[in-house]
Design a protein around this motif. Structure first.
Motif, mmCIF file in Angstrom:
data_model
loop_
_atom_site.group_PDB
_atom_site.id
_atom_site.type_symbol
_atom_site.label_atom_id
_atom_site.label_comp_id
_atom_site.label_asym_id
_atom_site.label_seq_id
_atom_site.Cartn_x
_atom_site.Cartn_y
_atom_site.Cartn_z
ATOM 1 N N LEU A 1 0.824 -1.206 0.000
ATOM 2 C CA LEU A 1 0.000 0.000 0.000
ATOM 3 C C LEU A 1 0.860 1.259 0.000
ATOM 4 O O LEU A 1 0.554 2.243 -0.688
ATOM 5 N N TYR A 2 1.947 1.219 0.770
ATOM 6 C CA TYR A 2 2.783 2.412 0.957
ATOM 7 C C TYR A 2 4.233 1.960 0.960
ATOM 8 O O TYR A 2 4.576 0.971 1.617
ATOM 9 N N ALA A 3 5.066 2.677 0.229
ATOM 10 C CA ALA A 3 6.470 2.275 0.142
ATOM 11 C C ALA A 3 7.368 3.502 0.090
ATOM 12 O O ALA A 3 7.080 4.472 -0.626
ATOM 13 N N LEU A 4 8.428 3.449 0.874
ATOM 14 C CA LEU A 4 9.489 4.455 0.818
ATOM 15 C C LEU A 4 10.761 3.777 0.329
ATOM 16 O O LEU A 4 11.095 2.687 0.790
ATOM 17 N N GLN A 5 11.458 4.431 -0.580
ATOM 18 C CA GLN A 5 12.731 3.914 -1.068
ATOM 19 C C GLN A 5 13.777 5.030 -0.968
ATOM 20 O O GLN A 5 13.618 6.095 -1.557
ATOM 21 N N ASN A 6 14.814 4.763 -0.189
ATOM 22 C CA ASN A 6 15.940 5.701 -0.051
ATOM 23 C C ASN A 6 15.487 7.108 0.334
ATOM 24 O O ASN A 6 15.938 8.108 -0.223
ATOM 25 N N LEU A 7 14.585 7.166 1.327
ATOM 26 C CA LEU A 7 14.091 8.461 1.799
ATOM 27 C C LEU A 7 15.185 9.197 2.561
ATOM 28 O O LEU A 7 15.802 8.659 3.474
ATOM 29 N N THR A 8 15.419 10.446 2.176
ATOM 30 C CA THR A 8 16.332 11.332 2.898
ATOM 31 C C THR A 8 15.561 12.601 3.252
ATOM 32 O O THR A 8 14.848 13.154 2.411
ATOM 33 N N VAL A 9 15.684 13.032 4.500
ATOM 34 C CA VAL A 9 14.981 14.228 4.972
ATOM 35 C C VAL A 9 16.011 15.276 5.384
ATOM 36 O O VAL A 9 16.919 14.993 6.169
ATOM 37 N N ALA B 1 11.706 16.200 1.657
ATOM 38 C CA ALA B 1 11.909 14.770 1.475
ATOM 39 C C ALA B 1 12.442 14.479 0.074
ATOM 40 O O ALA B 1 11.924 14.995 -0.924
ATOM 41 N N ILE B 2 13.477 13.650 0.013
ATOM 42 C CA ILE B 2 14.077 13.235 -1.254
ATOM 43 C C ILE B 2 14.034 11.718 -1.304
ATOM 44 O O ILE B 2 14.386 11.041 -0.334
ATOM 45 N N GLY B 3 13.598 11.166 -2.420
ATOM 46 C CA GLY B 3 13.515 9.721 -2.571
ATOM 47 C C GLY B 3 12.183 9.322 -3.157
ATOM 48 O O GLY B 3 11.351 10.171 -3.523
ATOM 49 N N SER B 4 11.934 8.019 -3.237
ATOM 50 C CA SER B 4 10.678 7.510 -3.793
ATOM 51 C C SER B 4 9.680 7.304 -2.660
ATOM 52 O O SER B 4 9.982 6.633 -1.668
ATOM 53 N N MET B 5 8.456 7.890 -2.840
ATOM 54 C CA MET B 5 7.401 7.788 -1.822
ATOM 55 C C MET B 5 6.093 7.496 -2.533
ATOM 56 O O MET B 5 5.498 8.392 -3.143
ATOM 57 N N MET B 6 5.631 6.250 -2.491
ATOM 58 C CA MET B 6 4.446 5.840 -3.228
ATOM 59 C C MET B 6 3.343 5.426 -2.257
ATOM 60 O O MET B 6 3.545 4.586 -1.381
ATOM 61 N N LEU B 7 2.158 6.036 -2.408
ATOM 62 C CA LEU B 7 0.990 5.697 -1.600
ATOM 63 C C LEU B 7 -0.165 5.346 -2.528
ATOM 64 O O LEU B 7 -0.700 6.207 -3.220
ATOM 65 N N ASP B 8 -0.517 4.077 -2.564
ATOM 66 C CA ASP B 8 -1.666 3.607 -3.341
ATOM 67 C C ASP B 8 -1.633 4.139 -4.778
ATOM 68 O O ASP B 8 -2.632 4.625 -5.309
ATOM 69 N N GLY B 9 -0.455 4.080 -5.371
ATOM 70 C CA GLY B 9 -0.290 4.503 -6.760
ATOM 71 C C GLY B 9 0.016 5.966 -6.948
ATOM 72 O O GLY B 9 0.272 6.403 -8.081
ATOM 73 N N ILE B 10 -0.005 6.762 -5.882
ATOM 74 C CA ILE B 10 0.312 8.189 -5.996
ATOM 75 C C ILE B 10 1.777 8.410 -5.629
ATOM 76 O O ILE B 10 2.237 7.953 -4.572
ATOM 77 N N ASP B 11 2.488 9.083 -6.489
ATOM 78 C CA ASP B 11 3.894 9.398 -6.243
ATOM 79 C C ASP B 11 3.954 10.690 -5.423
ATOM 80 O O ASP B 11 3.805 11.791 -5.950
ATOM 81 N N LEU B 12 4.132 10.552 -4.119
ATOM 82 C CA LEU B 12 4.123 11.727 -3.235
ATOM 83 C C LEU B 12 5.294 12.663 -3.502
ATOM 84 O O LEU B 12 5.200 13.865 -3.227
ATOM 85 N N SER B 13 6.386 12.119 -4.039
ATOM 86 C CA SER B 13 7.555 12.969 -4.280
ATOM 87 C C SER B 13 7.317 13.969 -5.399
ATOM 88 O O SER B 13 7.978 15.006 -5.474
#
Length: 514
Positions: free
Chosen positions: A3-11, A57-69
């Protein structure tokens, strides 16, 4: 299904990288938990992708198909108001104080496109276990208990049927029984609605048995991850091992008091009453005929749930709260109410409070804070000697010269609590009354404070009253235990005896959820 995925999140905040390369996944219907000490980056990891703090936030942030980044402002609003629900640590500050419970539920539903009737809102409050829901709809947050406010916040968080629930320390301000109830409620809601949940906690006990995946963070990075049972049973990293070891367990043996001193404190039929709230006439009896004794060099735990009267009894003993009737004796001498106590009597018993930063004057330096009791209670000590005494006591609690000129706001929670302890012992007090002194701290810092208290107790032959809802923490420090329920002492005795063979139902319930 992810449902929700973070990849290489940098804050980043103000050019500083506070979170580095964090990756995690939350499956629909499952819970992923992030644990770590205060300042490890847990909350930043959860909230920054949704724009809920000043970080970038830098990186890949996907929520239910929405690219939050790469989401537009409209897409981000939709992600927050329709797909995600948030449960925060402090429900009193998360709820709007001038709006009724009903108004806040109605507002939460409207954000997701729902127009709730009064019947709808009553049903939602009842679903989260709130009693007298119809009455509570018209109340303001300050009229509710901590557990009730947290249930309202959960009801608001799921009012719009989100797919992802982010719970940031949802139980840290609650006692053990309420903590267990809230976690089981969140489990039920996940199962009913197929919610994915991202849970932030520094409390390992709130994670075990409730989360599926565990992420361990330290200084902004993931140091270990995997299925919860596997990580806890077989931690691979030293930090994870220290975090698990720092978490108090009921299986640990309590400390042994090798040399029992004379009774220094004794209460006789202490009663405390308060006026009923609002316009109602009459009194509420918070403490009823409390009789306790504490020996020199002994640590006594006063435990119970929220509203049981623990803090009220502690404040009465310390002389900073009312006593309606009954007597308090120190070494067989009657202690009058605080305003009538001599300076030497006031120095005998000193309090240490739950919120270490809030208990310290933000405008004062650390050295001035610790010196204040000497100025007020030990005026015979001249300034040069006073300066030496303050330095000595700060060193005893593990704070070197570099901390003396700092302000409380620049300290961590553990450092601030060390300052509060130094302030309590600097006037050569004989007893400390600690009110939830470790409940606001993460396990590593809490374990350090318990170790410090045990060391000071041995070195100074201090008596300690340790007020807590955490029996496992009390077991690490205390020799005897008193259990309170609705203002009554329902059980008392040696720590090991009471915990191995509890006689009262209240004690059994507290042990079951600890």
């Amino acid at each position: 299904m992810t449902l929700y995925a973070l990849q290489n999140l940098t804050v980043e905040i103000a050019g500083n990288q506070l979170v580095q390369d964090v990756s995690l996944e939350v499956e629909a219907g499952q819970c992923t938990a992030i644990i770590g000490a205060s300042g490890s980056g847990k909350s930043l990891t959860c909230l920054t992708p949704f724009g809920l703090n000043s970080g970038s936030a830098i990186g890949s942030m996907m929520l239910d198909g929405i690219d939050l980044s790469n989401a537009t402002a409209a897409e981000m609003r939709s992600a927050r108001s329709q797909l995600t629900g948030f449960v925060f640590q402090q429900p009193m500050t998360a709820l709007t104080p001038h709006l009724t419970v009903g108004a806040q539920l109605r507002e939460a539903g409207a954000q997701g496109g729902f127009a709730f009737t009064r019947s709808d809102m009553i049903q939602k409050l009842e679903r989260v276990g709130l009693s007298r829901a119809d009455e509570k709809l018209d109340q303001f947050p300050h009229r509710l208990s901590g557990g009730e406010r947290q249930r309202v916040l959960i009801a608001a968080a799921i009012a719009h049927n989100p797919k992802l629930l982010i719970a940031d320390e949802p139980t840290s301000a609650l006692d053990a029984a309420l903590r267990s109830e809230i976690m089981h409620l969140l489990d039920e809601l996940r199962a009913e609605h197929g919610l994915g949940m991202l849970l932030v906690s520094h409390d390992l006990a709130s994670v075990e048995g409730h989360a599926d995946q565990l992420i361990v963070m330290d200084q902004g990075s993931v140091v270990e991850s995997g299925p919860v049972a596997e990580v806890i049973a077989n931690p691979k990293q030293d930090y994870t091992k220290r975090l698990i070891a720092a978490t108090p367990r009921l299986e640990e043996p309590p400390p042994v008091l090798s040399d029992t001193g004379e009774i220094v404190l004794e209460t006789s039929d202490i009663c405390v009453e308060f006026p009923k709230p609002g316009w109602r006439r009459g009194k509420v009896r918070a403490i009823e005929d409390a009789n306790i004794t504490v020996r020199q060099g002994e640590a006594l735990a006063i435990v119970g749930g929220s509203g049981s009267g623990k803090s009220t009894l502690g404040r009465a003993i310390a002389g900073i709260g009312p006593v309606t009737s009954g007597s308090i004796f120190w070494e067989n001498e009657l202690l009058p109410e605080r305003r009538n106590r001599s300076l030497s009597m006031r120095a005998l018993i000193q309090p240490v409070f739950q919120d270490p930063v809030a208990s310290l004057d933000p405008q004062w330096k650390v050295s001035d804070i610790v010196a204040e009791p000497l100025i007020n209670l030990r005026s015979e000590i001249l300034k040069p000697d006073r300066i030496i005494k303050v330095q000595q006591v700060l060193n005893e609690v593990g704070l070197g010269d570099e901390y003396h000129d700092r302000s409380p706001t620049s300290l961590s929670g553990g450092q601030a609590q060390r300052v509060a302890i130094a302030r309590a012992i600097v006037a050569d007090s004989h007893m400390l009354v600690l009110d939830e002194a470790t409940s606001a701290l993460d396990p590593l810092v809490g374990a350090e404070i318990l170790k410090l208290l045990a060391q000071l107790q041995r070195e100074k032959d201090l008596s300690i009253i340790f007020i807590t809802h955490d029996i496992a923490a009390a077991r690490r420090l205390c020799h005897r235990i008193v259990v309170l329920d609705e203002g009554h002492i329902v059980e008392a005795g040696n720590m090991g005896d009471v915990l191995q063979n509890p006689q009262n139902e209240t004690t059994k319930k507290l042990l079951a959820v600890s």
